[in-house]
Structure formats: structure tokens, C-alpha cells
Design a protein around this motif. Structure first.
Motif, PDB file in Angstrom:
ATOM      1  N   ALA A  27      33.509  19.480 -41.304  1.00  0.00           N
ATOM      2  CA  ALA A  27      33.564  18.551 -42.437  1.00  0.00           C
ATOM      3  C   ALA A  27      34.307  19.184 -43.609  1.00  0.00           C
ATOM      4  O   ALA A  27      35.122  18.530 -44.272  1.00  0.00           O
ATOM      5  CB  ALA A  27      32.161  18.135 -42.859  1.00  0.00           C
ATOM      6  N   LEU A  28      34.048  20.461 -43.859  1.00  0.00           N
ATOM      7  CA  LEU A  28      34.737  21.145 -44.955  1.00  0.00           C
ATOM      8  C   LEU A  28      36.228  21.304 -44.673  1.00  0.00           C
ATOM      9  O   LEU A  28      37.052  21.176 -45.585  1.00  0.00           O
ATOM     10  CB  LEU A  28      34.099  22.511 -45.223  1.00  0.00           C
ATOM     11  CG  LEU A  28      32.762  22.466 -45.961  1.00  0.00           C
ATOM     12  CD1 LEU A  28      32.138  23.855 -46.020  1.00  0.00           C
ATOM     13  CD2 LEU A  28      32.933  21.891 -47.349  1.00  0.00           C
ATOM     14  N   GLU A  32      39.049  19.947 -47.031  1.00  0.00           N
ATOM     15  CA  GLU A  32      40.130  20.811 -47.523  1.00  0.00           C
ATOM     16  C   GLU A  32      41.496  20.185 -47.253  1.00  0.00           C
ATOM     17  O   GLU A  32      42.384  20.218 -48.109  1.00  0.00           O
ATOM     18  CB  GLU A  32      40.079  22.189 -46.839  1.00  0.00           C
ATOM     19  CG  GLU A  32      39.000  23.094 -47.344  1.00  0.00           C
ATOM     20  CD  GLU A  32      38.918  24.399 -46.562  1.00  0.00           C
ATOM     21  OE1 GLU A  32      39.607  24.551 -45.522  1.00  0.00           O
ATOM     22  OE2 GLU A  32      38.158  25.277 -46.991  1.00  0.00           O
ATOM     23  N   LYS A  33      41.658  19.614 -46.070  1.00  0.00           N
ATOM     24  CA  LYS A  33      42.933  18.972 -45.736  1.00  0.00           C
ATOM     25  C   LYS A  33      43.208  17.801 -46.676  1.00  0.00           C
ATOM     26  O   LYS A  33      44.344  17.607 -47.121  1.00  0.00           O
ATOM     27  CB  LYS A  33      42.931  18.494 -44.287  1.00  0.00           C
ATOM     28  CG  LYS A  33      43.011  19.609 -43.271  1.00  0.00           C
ATOM     29  CD  LYS A  33      42.951  19.063 -41.850  1.00  0.00           C
ATOM     30  CE  LYS A  33      42.995  20.174 -40.829  1.00  0.00           C
ATOM     31  NZ  LYS A  33      42.894  19.650 -39.447  1.00  0.00           N
ATOM     32  N   LEU A  34      42.172  17.016 -46.978  1.00  0.00           N
ATOM     33  CA  LEU A  34      42.348  15.892 -47.903  1.00  0.00           C
ATOM     34  C   LEU A  34      42.685  16.386 -49.313  1.00  0.00           C
ATOM     35  O   LEU A  34      43.543  15.802 -49.990  1.00  0.00           O
ATOM     36  CB  LEU A  34      41.096  15.021 -47.936  1.00  0.00           C
ATOM     37  CG  LEU A  34      40.856  14.140 -46.709  1.00  0.00           C
ATOM     38  CD1 LEU A  34      39.493  13.470 -46.790  1.00  0.00           C
ATOM     39  CD2 LEU A  34      41.955  13.108 -46.566  1.00  0.00           C
ATOM     40  N   GLU A  89      45.006  10.220 -40.299  1.00  0.00           N
ATOM     41  CA  GLU A  89      45.053  11.274 -39.282  1.00  0.00           C
ATOM     42  C   GLU A  89      43.977  12.327 -39.524  1.00  0.00           C
ATOM     43  O   GLU A  89      43.325  12.783 -38.578  1.00  0.00           O
ATOM     44  CB  GLU A  89      46.429  11.922 -39.262  1.00  0.00           C
ATOM     45  CG  GLU A  89      47.515  11.042 -38.692  1.00  0.00           C
ATOM     46  CD  GLU A  89      48.926  11.593 -38.928  1.00  0.00           C
ATOM     47  OE1 GLU A  89      49.060  12.726 -39.431  1.00  0.00           O
ATOM     48  OE2 GLU A  89      49.893  10.867 -38.624  1.00  0.00           O
ATOM     49  N   ILE A  90      43.792  12.715 -40.771  1.00  0.00           N
ATOM     50  CA  ILE A  90      42.782  13.731 -41.095  1.00  0.00           C
ATOM     51  C   ILE A  90      41.388  13.208 -40.775  1.00  0.00           C
ATOM     52  O   ILE A  90      40.588  13.883 -40.109  1.00  0.00           O
ATOM     53  CB  ILE A  90      42.890  14.154 -42.575  1.00  0.00           C
ATOM     54  CG1 ILE A  90      44.184  14.929 -42.808  1.00  0.00           C
ATOM     55  CG2 ILE A  90      41.666  14.972 -42.996  1.00  0.00           C
ATOM     56  CD1 ILE A  90      44.536  15.135 -44.275  1.00  0.00           C
ATOM     57  N   ILE A  91      41.106  12.004 -41.211  1.00  0.00           N
ATOM     58  CA  ILE A  91      39.778  11.430 -40.965  1.00  0.00           C
ATOM     59  C   ILE A  91      39.563  11.203 -39.473  1.00  0.00           C
ATOM     60  O   ILE A  91      38.487  11.496 -38.941  1.00  0.00           O
ATOM     61  CB  ILE A  91      39.602  10.127 -41.769  1.00  0.00           C
ATOM     62  CG1 ILE A  91      39.535  10.471 -43.261  1.00  0.00           C
ATOM     63  CG2 ILE A  91      38.359   9.366 -41.339  1.00  0.00           C
ATOM     64  CD1 ILE A  91      39.564   9.275 -44.177  1.00  0.00           C
ATOM     65  N   SER A  92      40.571  10.719 -38.798  1.00  0.00           N
ATOM     66  CA  SER A  92      40.466  10.453 -37.365  1.00  0.00           C
ATOM     67  C   SER A  92      40.220  11.738 -36.577  1.00  0.00           C
ATOM     68  O   SER A  92      39.376  11.773 -35.676  1.00  0.00           O
ATOM     69  CB  SER A  92      41.737   9.768 -36.886  1.00  0.00           C
ATOM     70  OG  SER A  92      41.699   9.566 -35.506  1.00  0.00           O
ATOM     71  N   SER A  93      40.943  12.806 -36.902  1.00  0.00           N
ATOM     72  CA  SER A  93      40.751  14.059 -36.160  1.00  0.00           C
ATOM     73  C   SER A  93      39.374  14.661 -36.443  1.00  0.00           C
ATOM     74  O   SER A  93      38.732  15.191 -35.535  1.00  0.00           O
ATOM     75  CB  SER A  93      41.860  15.059 -36.472  1.00  0.00           C
ATOM     76  OG  SER A  93      41.763  15.530 -37.795  1.00  0.00           O
ATOM     77  N   THR A  94      38.914  14.551 -37.678  1.00  0.00           N
ATOM     78  CA  THR A  94      37.576  15.059 -38.015  1.00  0.00           C
ATOM     79  C   THR A  94      36.516  14.265 -37.269  1.00  0.00           C
ATOM     80  O   THR A  94      35.566  14.838 -36.710  1.00  0.00           O
ATOM     81  CB  THR A  94      37.343  14.997 -39.535  1.00  0.00           C
ATOM     82  OG1 THR A  94      38.357  15.768 -40.190  1.00  0.00           O
ATOM     83  CG2 THR A  94      35.979  15.555 -39.900  1.00  0.00           C
ATOM     84  N   GLN A  95      36.680  12.954 -37.230  1.00  0.00           N
ATOM     85  CA  GLN A  95      35.737  12.105 -36.513  1.00  0.00           C
ATOM     86  C   GLN A  95      35.735  12.441 -35.024  1.00  0.00           C
ATOM     87  O   GLN A  95      34.684  12.484 -34.398  1.00  0.00           O
ATOM     88  CB  GLN A  95      36.092  10.625 -36.745  1.00  0.00           C
ATOM     89  CG  GLN A  95      35.151   9.632 -36.096  1.00  0.00           C
ATOM     90  CD  GLN A  95      35.481   9.310 -34.657  1.00  0.00           C
ATOM     91  OE1 GLN A  95      36.609   9.430 -34.204  1.00  0.00           O
ATOM     92  NE2 GLN A  95      34.471   8.914 -33.921  1.00  0.00           N
ATOM     93  N   VAL A 160      36.115   0.624 -34.404  1.00  0.00           N
ATOM     94  CA  VAL A 160      36.297   0.822 -35.847  1.00  0.00           C
ATOM     95  C   VAL A 160      37.572   1.610 -36.104  1.00  0.00           C
ATOM     96  O   VAL A 160      38.355   1.277 -37.000  1.00  0.00           O
ATOM     97  CB  VAL A 160      35.062   1.526 -36.461  1.00  0.00           C
ATOM     98  CG1 VAL A 160      35.340   2.008 -37.867  1.00  0.00           C
ATOM     99  CG2 VAL A 160      33.867   0.590 -36.455  1.00  0.00           C
ATOM    100  N   VAL A 161      37.802   2.661 -35.330  1.00  0.00           N
ATOM    101  CA  VAL A 161      39.012   3.472 -35.488  1.00  0.00           C
ATOM    102  C   VAL A 161      40.254   2.632 -35.190  1.00  0.00           C
ATOM    103  O   VAL A 161      41.246   2.692 -35.925  1.00  0.00           O
ATOM    104  CB  VAL A 161      38.958   4.726 -34.587  1.00  0.00           C
ATOM    105  CG1 VAL A 161      40.296   5.422 -34.520  1.00  0.00           C
ATOM    106  CG2 VAL A 161      37.878   5.684 -35.088  1.00  0.00           C
ATOM    107  N   ASP A 162      40.200   1.820 -34.137  1.00  0.00           N
ATOM    108  CA  ASP A 162      41.338   0.951 -33.805  1.00  0.00           C
ATOM    109  C   ASP A 162      41.610  -0.052 -34.920  1.00  0.00           C
ATOM    110  O   ASP A 162      42.761  -0.303 -35.281  1.00  0.00           O
ATOM    111  CB  ASP A 162      41.093   0.215 -32.486  1.00  0.00           C
ATOM    112  CG  ASP A 162      41.161   1.131 -31.274  1.00  0.00           C
ATOM    113  OD1 ASP A 162      41.669   2.269 -31.417  1.00  0.00           O
ATOM    114  OD2 ASP A 162      40.699   0.718 -30.192  1.00  0.00           O
TER     115      ASP A 162
END
Length: 192
Positions: A27-28, A32-34, A89-95, A160-162
């Protein structure tokens, strides 16, 4: 009374803590990426604004100013689209990392429950076969129900992601069309 040895209990607790801290770390990393993305966006926006303002002050007539403004519309829209794609992309990869960890934990808990029941069966006194059979049946039913719920949650998450991805793409396309129309209108005014 539990048939787990103290070492097994400690190992189970340790694995739980490691999973928790692993998820917190993921999560961190995503946060950080965001933050990095936002810092880059602010820096580039400031630099570009300074450059555009300098050009605006250097214009000699309103036509040049309108042309400058029109020339900035398309790149600005593309930058906004790019920004939101990066956020997605950041949220999707974290998820995805969270989902992978959840799946591993789920499978491990199913395995641990089965191991526990098997351990009970090995150490059960004679005549307890009916109780053990009920336990195994209950575990199988609970395991199947949990598997079904997990699959349903995975499918809902995928949907939801789609939907989010489709919304980003639709917004990008709409923004591009709107920007092109605005540029065409400004260019048409300039030609008059």
C-alpha cells in the motif's frame, strides 16, 4: 483444546504479521508512486505554464494569443489523459498485488483447516468416527461456500476494474474529441 504445538501457533502468528506488513508495504509503495506522479505533474505543469506565459507576453496581436491558446489545448488534454492512465495503472497494479496475497492467504487457510481436521482424525478416540465425519462434511461445505464467495468477489472486483478502465478510455476519447472541436473552432475564427 488445540492440537497445534506452540511452535505452530507462533509460526501461524508470524505468518499473519508478515502478511499484514507485506500488504502495508504494498500500500505504501502504491502511495509513493501516486505521490511521485503528482509531484512530476506539478513540476511539469509549472514549467509549462511559465513557458506559455512567457510566449503569451511576447505575442504582438490577439491573433497570436488565440493561436497560442489553441496550440496548447490538445497537448493539455493528452497530458490529463496520460496522468489518469498512470493513476489507473498504479491503482490497478496495487489491487492486483492485494488480490494475489488474498488468494494465497485463502488457500493457506483452507489447507490449515484441512490439516487441523486430519490431525483430529488421527488423534481421535475410537468411536468418534461420526463426529469426525460431521466435521469433515462441515469443513467441505464451508470450504466450498468460501470458495464460491471468493470467486464471486474476484469476479465483482474484475468487473469494477473493467468498468473503471472503460470509463478512463471513454473520458479520454471524449476529451480528445472536445479538444479537437475547440481547436477547429479557434482555427476557424483565426481564418476569418
Amino acid at each position: 483444546m488445540s492440537t497445534l504445538a506452540p511452535e505452530q501457533l507462533v509460526a501461524t502468528q508470524k505468518a499473519g504479521f508478515e502478511t499484514t506488513f507485506g500488504l502495508l508495504t504494498k500500500a505504501l509503495v502504491g502511495t509513493e508512486k501516486l505521490v511521485e506522479l503528482n509531484a512530476q505533474a506539478v513540476k511539469s505543469t509549472l514549467a509549462e505554464s511559465q513557458e506559455i506565459l512567457a510566449k503569451a507576453f511576447a505575442t504582438k496581436d490577439p491573433q497570436e494569443l488565440f493561436a497560442l491558446q489553441a496550440s496548447q489545448m490538445q497537448p493539455a488534454a493528452e497530458k490529463v489523459q496520460s496522468y489518469w492512465r498512470h493513476v489507473y495503472e498504479i491503482i490497478s497494479s496495487t489491487q492486483a498485488e492485494f488480490a494475489s496475497t488474498a488468494e494465497a492467504q485463502f488457500k493457506q487457510q483452507q489447507h490449515d483447516a484441512q490439516t487441523f481436521v486430519d490431525s483430529l482424525a488421527k488423534n481421535a478416540p475410537a468411536g468418534s468416527e461420526a463426529v469426525l465425519s460431521a466435521w469433515k462434511s462441515a469443513l467441505a461445505t464451508a470450504s466450498e461456500a468460501a470458495s464460491s464467495a471468493y470467486r464471486a468477489a474476484q469476479e465483482a472486483t474484475k468487473q469494477v476494474v473493467d468498468i473503471a478502465e472503460n470509463n478512463v478510455n471513454a473520458a479520454s476519447a471524449s476529451s480528445t474529441r472536445s479538444t479537437k472541436r475547440a481547436i477547429e473552432q479557434v482555427e476557424a475564427v483565426e481564418k476569418k
